[in-house]
Design a protein around this motif. Structure first.
Motif, mmCIF file in Angstrom:
data_model
loop_
_atom_site.group_PDB
_atom_site.id
_atom_site.type_symbol
_atom_site.label_atom_id
_atom_site.label_comp_id
_atom_site.label_asym_id
_atom_site.label_seq_id
_atom_site.Cartn_x
_atom_site.Cartn_y
_atom_site.Cartn_z
ATOM 1 N N SER A 91 3.785 0.700 8.787
ATOM 2 C CA SER A 91 4.020 1.026 7.380
ATOM 3 C C SER A 91 3.183 0.186 6.427
ATOM 4 C CB SER A 91 5.504 0.824 7.042
ATOM 5 O OG SER A 91 5.899 -0.512 7.294
ATOM 6 N N ASN A 92 2.527 -0.852 6.912
ATOM 7 C CA ASN A 92 1.758 -1.741 6.040
ATOM 8 C C ASN A 92 0.250 -1.619 6.242
ATOM 9 O OD1 ASN A 92 1.972 -2.826 8.604
ATOM 10 N ND2 ASN A 92 2.017 -4.948 7.904
ATOM 11 N N THR A 93 -0.205 -0.476 6.772
ATOM 12 C CA THR A 93 -1.642 -0.286 6.997
ATOM 13 C C THR A 93 -2.227 0.845 6.160
ATOM 14 O OG1 THR A 93 -1.130 1.103 8.924
ATOM 15 C CG2 THR A 93 -1.598 -1.230 9.334
ATOM 16 N N ASP A 94 -1.474 1.305 5.184
ATOM 17 C CA ASP A 94 -1.947 2.340 4.229
ATOM 18 C C ASP A 94 -2.317 3.659 4.905
ATOM 19 O OD1 ASP A 94 -1.657 0.484 2.172
ATOM 20 O OD2 ASP A 94 -3.712 -0.242 2.386
ATOM 21 N N SER A 95 -1.642 3.982 6.005
ATOM 22 C CA SER A 95 -1.874 5.276 6.643
ATOM 23 C C SER A 95 -1.127 6.366 5.887
ATOM 24 C CB SER A 95 -1.388 5.251 8.100
ATOM 25 O OG SER A 95 -2.089 4.293 8.854
ATOM 26 N N ALA A 96 -1.597 7.589 6.025
ATOM 27 C CA ALA A 96 -0.920 8.716 5.374
ATOM 28 C C ALA A 96 0.492 8.873 5.943
ATOM 29 C CB ALA A 96 -1.718 9.996 5.583
ATOM 30 N N LYS A 97 1.425 9.225 5.088
ATOM 31 C CA LYS A 97 2.816 9.330 5.515
ATOM 32 C C LYS A 97 2.990 10.358 6.625
ATOM 33 C CE LYS A 97 5.029 7.738 1.253
ATOM 34 N NZ LYS A 97 5.994 8.076 0.169
ATOM 35 N N TRP A 98 2.306 11.493 6.495
ATOM 36 C CA TRP A 98 2.459 12.527 7.514
ATOM 37 C C TRP A 98 1.906 12.071 8.858
ATOM 38 C CZ3 TRP A 98 -1.631 14.475 10.201
ATOM 39 C CH2 TRP A 98 -2.905 14.263 9.671
ATOM 40 N N ALA A 107 5.331 -5.072 15.598
ATOM 41 C CA ALA A 107 4.680 -6.376 15.466
ATOM 42 C C ALA A 107 3.730 -6.393 14.269
ATOM 43 C CB ALA A 107 3.919 -6.705 16.744
ATOM 44 N N VAL A 108 3.012 -5.291 14.057
ATOM 45 C CA VAL A 108 2.101 -5.199 12.907
ATOM 46 C C VAL A 108 2.890 -5.275 11.606
ATOM 47 C CG1 VAL A 108 0.461 -3.706 11.697
ATOM 48 C CG2 VAL A 108 0.358 -3.903 14.182
ATOM 49 N N GLU A 109 4.034 -4.631 11.562
ATOM 50 C CA GLU A 109 4.841 -4.611 10.339
ATOM 51 C C GLU A 109 5.434 -5.978 10.009
ATOM 52 O OE1 GLU A 109 6.311 0.068 10.365
ATOM 53 O OE2 GLU A 109 7.638 -1.504 11.120
ATOM 54 N N THR A 110 5.610 -6.821 11.014
ATOM 55 C CA THR A 110 6.154 -8.159 10.765
ATOM 56 C C THR A 110 5.068 -9.196 10.472
ATOM 57 O OG1 THR A 110 6.152 -8.647 13.146
ATOM 58 C CG2 THR A 110 8.176 -7.710 12.209
ATOM 59 N N ALA A 111 3.806 -8.801 10.521
ATOM 60 C CA ALA A 111 2.715 -9.734 10.232
ATOM 61 C C ALA A 111 2.711 -10.095 8.744
ATOM 62 C CB ALA A 111 1.380 -9.122 10.639
ATOM 63 N N SER A 112 2.221 -11.276 8.442
ATOM 64 C CA SER A 112 2.156 -11.738 7.059
ATOM 65 C C SER A 112 1.161 -10.889 6.260
ATOM 66 C CB SER A 112 1.735 -13.207 7.020
ATOM 67 O OG SER A 112 1.540 -13.641 5.689
ATOM 68 N N ASP A 113 1.554 -10.536 5.042
ATOM 69 C CA ASP A 113 0.675 -9.707 4.213
ATOM 70 C C ASP A 113 -0.212 -10.528 3.281
ATOM 71 O OD1 ASP A 113 2.693 -10.632 2.615
ATOM 72 O OD2 ASP A 113 2.907 -8.779 1.464
ATOM 73 N N LYS A 114 -0.096 -11.853 3.324
ATOM 74 C CA LYS A 114 -0.921 -12.674 2.437
ATOM 75 C C LYS A 114 -2.409 -12.534 2.735
ATOM 76 C CE LYS A 114 2.666 -16.127 1.500
ATOM 77 N NZ LYS A 114 3.056 -17.562 1.629
ATOM 78 N N PRO A 115 -2.843 -12.609 4.015
ATOM 79 C CA PRO A 115 -4.277 -12.390 4.282
ATOM 80 C C PRO A 115 -4.735 -10.991 3.890
ATOM 81 C CG PRO A 115 -3.198 -13.406 6.172
ATOM 82 C CD PRO A 115 -2.120 -12.973 5.247
ATOM 83 N N VAL A 116 -3.851 -10.004 4.041
ATOM 84 C CA VAL A 116 -4.201 -8.628 3.673
ATOM 85 C C VAL A 116 -4.451 -8.531 2.177
ATOM 86 C CG1 VAL A 116 -3.432 -6.224 3.677
ATOM 87 C CG2 VAL A 116 -2.865 -7.720 5.601
ATOM 88 N N ARG A 117 -3.551 -9.119 1.385
ATOM 89 C CA ARG A 117 -3.716 -9.082 -0.070
ATOM 90 C C ARG A 117 -4.968 -9.840 -0.499
ATOM 91 N NH1 ARG A 117 1.855 -10.536 -0.310
ATOM 92 N NH2 ARG A 117 1.221 -12.537 -1.238
ATOM 93 N N GLY A 118 -5.238 -10.952 0.194
ATOM 94 C CA GLY A 118 -6.427 -11.729 -0.152
ATOM 95 C C GLY A 118 -7.708 -10.945 0.081
#
Length: 287
Positions: A119-126, A180-191
């Motif tokens: 859910s945190n990789t900006d994939s299309a919902k469908w 596991a991907v969804e529980t990763a920290s989003d700080k590096p992603v935002r940076g």
């Protein structure tokens, strides 16, 4: 002040004890009710348990020290006990190959699908919904059911076992990976996003370094599971040492049941040790 605190503490403790008793009683009632529905009879289990140990005792080989190292025609020798090793060892190797091949292929595909389904990789919902529904469907069917279907479609051999293990492993690893991907920290992603990095760059340099050790750990764990499962799949004709084990059981060749089980235990222990060492090195960054 101490008296008030002690009184409050006792109230909390009494409440916890009451809740523990209530939930324990509910769980016990549910256990007894489900046992009654399933026709579980503890008396039958206790009465029949000795027969299980009788069977285990029958599988213990009869070896005699004075002829222990005699040729394969002498009863009581190691060679006589392992007279089918020329058949069993290639089957063990086939089982290991099934486990390794299905795990590698499944893990490779699951890595891609996990980043799509997270859910945190900006994939299309469908697209996320489609992947999650697909892997949920694959997980619904156990490996044994997939193996039976594949044996009916492809015939007896290693191919049905490989397909069955790959399908279920793919579903299981994809779910574990995207969680596991969804529980990763989003700080590096935002940076990285603030610096103008694209979606693939954010996955490669922000998410992947965080989840790589977890992915490796789950993959090694699944490798161990797949070896044990491939042994069971052989019982329905899906290749591997399981076919030899089932044949020995049906023909009451108790000595061959024991040596087959011994080889399985040795291989499982070796795989558990090796995968544990590799997992530790990966987590510590040695690779």
């Amino acid at each position: 002040m101490n008296t008030d605190f002690h009184h409050y503490y006792q109230q909390i403790r009494n409440k916890q004890k009451r809740e523990a008793l209530v939930w324990s009683g509910l769980m016990l009632a549910l256990y007894l009710w489900s046992g009654n529905i399933a026709e579980f009879n503890l008396k039958t289990v206790l009465v029949s348990a000795p027969h299980f140990f009788d069977y285990i005792g029958q599988t213990v080989p009869v070896l005699h020290w004075n002829v222990l190292f005699a040729d394969g025609h002498t009863k009581g020798s190691l060679a006589y006990w392992g007279y089918r090793l020329n058949i069993q060892l290639p089957l063990i190797w086939e089982t290991i190959q099934l486990a390794i091949a299905s795990t590698i292929l499944s893990a490779a595909i699951a890595v891609v699908l996990s980043f799509v389904a997270a859910s945190n990789t900006d994939s299309a919902k469908w697209l996320k919904f489609s992947v999650r529904t697909f892997v949920a469907f694959l997980r619904t069917m156990p490996e044994l059911a997939w193996a039976v279907m594949c044996v009916m479609a492809f015939g007896v051999g290693a191919i049905p076992g490989f397909i069955a293990l790959t399908l279920h492993t793919l579903a299981s690893l994809t779910k574990l990976f995207y969680e596991a991907v969804e529980t990763a920290s989003d700080k590096p992603v935002r940076g990285l996003k603030s610096c103008g990095a694209g979606r693939l760059q954010r996955i490669r340099f922000a998410l992947w370094p965080q989840v790589q050790p977890i992915f490796a750990s789950y993959s090694f764990m699944r490798l161990e599971i797949n070896f044990r499962q491939s042994t069971i799949l052989g019982l329905v004709g899906a290749g591997g040492i399981g076919q030899e084990l089932m044949t020995s059981i049906k023909l009451d060749r108790y000595d061959q049941v024991s040596i087959t089980l011994l080889m399985i235990i040795i291989v499982v222990s070796a795989m558990d040790y090796i995968s544990g060492k590799l997992r530790k090195r990966i987590v510590e960054g040695a690779f």
